[in-house]
Design an enzyme around this catalytic site. Structure first.
Site, PDB file in Angstrom:
ATOM      1  CE  LYS A  31       4.501  -1.840  -1.144  1.00 21.68           C
ATOM      2  NZ  LYS A  31       5.749  -1.260  -0.614  1.00 21.68           N
TER       3      LYS A  31
ATOM      4  CG  ASP B 205       5.779  -4.381   1.426  1.00 15.72           C
ATOM      5  OD1 ASP B 205       6.459  -3.354   1.464  1.00 15.72           O
ATOM      6  OD2 ASP B 205       4.810  -4.569   2.204  1.00 15.72           O
TER       7      ASP B 205
HETATM    8  N1  GLU Z   1       8.545  -2.703  -0.302  1.00 17.95           N
HETATM    9  C1  GLU Z   1       9.668  -1.842  -0.114  1.00 17.95           C
HETATM   10  C2  GLU Z   1       9.214  -0.451   0.207  1.00 17.95           C
HETATM   11  O1  GLU Z   1       8.197  -0.277   0.861  1.00 17.95           O
HETATM   12  C3  GLU Z   1      10.683  -1.930  -1.252  1.00 17.95           C
HETATM   13  C4  GLU Z   1      10.168  -1.651  -2.616  1.00 17.95           C
HETATM   14  C5  GLU Z   1      11.195  -1.917  -3.725  1.00 17.95           C
HETATM   15  O2  GLU Z   1      12.312  -2.317  -3.436  1.00 17.95           O
HETATM   16  O3  GLU Z   1      10.825  -1.715  -4.882  1.00 17.95           O
HETATM   17  O4  GLU Z   1       9.828   0.537  -0.113  1.00 17.95           O
END
Ligand code: GLU
Length: 444
Positions: free
Chosen positions: A124, A164
Site C-alpha cells: 500500500k 484507493d
Molecule cells: N485499493 C484497493 C484495495 O484496497 C485496490 C488495490 C489494487 O487494485 O491494487 O484493495
C-alpha cells in the site's frame, strides 16, 4: 503462542500505530489458535514475519501550487509481502494518511490478495497530500513529483500500484504518464488505467460489484436473496456508487449514502436517476450530498452516520473505523442480518466482536472488497498477454472469484451447527496460502 504477549510485541515494535495494531489483532485472534494447532508455523515464526513489512519507503514530495508556492508532502510505499506474487495494492492520497494507516492497509492487502486466488503480494502507498480543492494542474504536478521518486521502487513484476481513496482514474493517468515517460516503457506497472491505454473493463465497478456478489452468495447459503432488502450504504465514492448500482439492479432498496458532512436518507430507495446525479456530483463536481438531498427533497442528517436507519443489510463503503460498537448495537437492535464491508476495516474491533457474537452474516473487508484488486490482477494478466477482454468476460471472472472467496470462508470459517464465521474463514484462508509459501522459502 498467546495473543496477549504477541500483541505486546507488535505494540512495542510499532509504537503509536494504532490502526496497524488493530488490523494485526483482528487477524491474530483467529490465526494464533490455528498456528497452535499447526506448530510448524510457530517454529518458522510465520506470523512474526508477516507482521514485519518487507520494506517501507518514505520520501519527500515537493511540488508547486497554482500560486507558485512550494509545497512539501510525505510519500510512502509499504511493500508488505511478495511471498505469492509481485507487491500489489493501492495508493491513498488523503490528509489522514500516516505510516500506521498504510501499514494496516498493506498488511490487510496481503491476506486479501491471497484470498482472490491470484498471484499477488501485498503493498500500500500514498501520501498525506489532500486532493480536496486542488486544481487539475496541481494534481498533475503532485502526481508527477510523487512518481519521480516512486518509479525507483515499482515495476510490472516488482510492485504494481493502483488507486484507493483520493486516487481515481485521473490520478492513475497522471502517474502512469510520468512512469512511462521516465522508464521509457509501456507496461502494466499501474492498474486502474483508462480503457484506451491498457485498463480493464469493470475495474472501476469491481470493488462495489464484488461486494454485492459476495453478499448474494452469503444470502444464498441461507436460502435468501437481495430482492426488496433495505440496504444502508455509507460513503458516496467509487465503491459506494457501484455497490449501489448493483444492489438496485438486483432488486434491493438503497436508502442511504454519506459523505464527510453527514448522510442522506432516501426512504423508498435510490433510483438510477438519483445515483447518476450522485456519481456526477462526486466525480465531476466534488460536491456535497447536501446538494443532492436539496435537489430531490430528501432529508440530510448533518454530521451523522447512517447506521441508525432500520435496515436488512449494511454496506460500509467509506473508510476505516466508520462503524463503532454503538453503531453495531443499533444495527443489531434493528434486526440487520448482514454486514458486508466495502471499505477497508470500517468496523472497530468492538463492533466486529458484537457482529460475531450475534452470529449475523458479517463479511470483513479482506473478503468483501477483494473484487477490486482481483480485477486489478486481471488487468495485469490482460496487459501481459496484450489483449483486452469484454465487460461480460471480466464480470464473469469477478463472479467466479467472489464465489471462490466465499468457498474459502466456508472451508476455514465453519464453526459447526451450520454457522460460518466469515471473519475467521477469511483470516485463516488468506493466511494459509502465504504461510505455506513462506515455509517453502526457508528462512527469508
Ligand atoms: N485499493 C484497493 C484495495 O484496497 C485496490 C488495490 C489494487 O487494485 O491494487 O484493495
Amino acid at each position: 503462542m498467546d495473543l496477549q504477549s504477541f500483541m505486546k510485541g507488535v505494540t512495542r515494535r510499532n509504537p503509536a500505530e494504532k490502526e496497524f495494531h488493530q488490523a494485526v489483532k483482528e487477524v491474530a485472534e483467529h490465526v494464533i489458535p490455528y498456528i497452535n494447532q499447526h506448530p510448524i508455523y510457530e517454529k518458522a515464526r510465520i506470523l512474526e514475519r508477516l507482521t514485519e513489512p518487507d520494506r517501507v519507503v518514505v520520501f519527500r514530495v515537493s511540488w508547486e501550487d497554482d500560486q507558485q508556492n512550494v509545497r512539501v508532502n510525505r510519500g510512502y510505499r509499504v511493500q508488505f509481502s511478495n511471498a505469492i506474487g509481485p507487491y500489489k495494492g493501492g495508493l491513498r492520497f488523503d490528509k489522514s494518511v500516516s505510516l500506521s494507516i498504510l501499514k494496516f492497509l498493506g498488511f490487510e492487502q496481503t491476506f486479501k490478495n491471497s484470498l482472490t486466488t491470484l498471484p499477488m503480494g501485498g503493498a500500500k502507498g500514498g501520501s498525506d497530500f489532500n486532493p480536496k480543492g486542488k486544481s487539475n494542474p496541481e494534481i498533475m504536478r503532485f502526481c508527477q513529483s510523487y512518481m519521480t521518486e516512486l518509479q525507483h521502487h515499482i515495476g510490472k513484476d516488482v510492485d504494481v500500484p493502483a488507486g484507493d481513496i483520493g486516487v481515481g482514474e485521473r490520478e492513475i493517468s497522471y502517474l502512469f504518464g510520468q512512469y512511462k515517460r521516465i522508464s521509457g516503457e509501456f507496461s502494466g506497472t499501474l492498474t486502474g488505467k483508462g480503457l484506451s491505454f491498457g485498463g480493464s473493463p469493470i475495474r472501476k465497478e469491481a470493488t462495489g460489484y464484488g461486494c454485492v456478489y459476495l453478499a448474494e452468495e452469503m444470502l444464498k447459503r441461507k436460502d435468501e436473496c437481495l430482492d426488496d432488502k433495505i440496504c444502508l450504504i455509507s460513503g458516496s465514492g467509487n465503491v459506494a456508487q457501484h455497490a449501489a448500482e448493483k444492489l438496485i439492479e438486483l432488486g434491493a432498496k438503497v436508502v442511504t449514502f454519506s459523505d464527510r458532512n453527514g448522510f442522506v436518507h432516501i426512504p423508498d430507495g435510490a433510483t438510477q436517476e438519483n445515483l447518476n446525479y450522485i456519481i456526477d456530483l462526486k466525480t465531476n463536481q466534488r460536491g456535497s450530498l447536501k446538494t443532492f438531498a436539496g435537489e430531490f427533497g430528501f432529508t440530510f442528517y448533518e454530521n451523522e452516520k447512517p447506521w441508525k436507519i432500520t435496515c436488512d443489510l449494511a454496506f460500509p463503503c467509506a473508510t476505516q473505523n466508520e462503524l463503532d460498537k454503538y453503531d453495531a448495537q443499533i444495527l443489531l437492535k434493528h434486526g440487520c442480518q448482514l454486514v458486508c464491508e466495502g471499505s477497508n476495516m470500517p468496523t472497530t474491533i468492538e463492533g466486529v466482536h458484537l457482529f460475531e457474537e450475534a452470529k449475523i452474516l458479517y463479511a470483513p473487508s479482506k473478503a468483501a472488497n477483494a473484487g477490486g484488486v482481483a480485477i486489478s490482477g486481471l488487468e495485469m494478466t490482460q496487459n501481459s498477454i496484450r489483449i483486452t477482454w469484454s465487460r461480460e468476460e471480466v464480470d464473469r471472472h469477478l463472479k467466479t472469484i467472489m464465489h471462490k472467496i466465499h468457498e474459502q470462508c466456508v472451508e476455514y470459517g465453519n464453526k459447526g451447527n451450520n454457522h460460518i464465521s466469515y471473519l475467521k474463514g477469511a483470516n485463516i484462508g488468506g493466511f494459509e496460502k502465504v504461510a505455506k509459501a513462506l515455509l517453502s522459502f526457508g528462512v527469508v
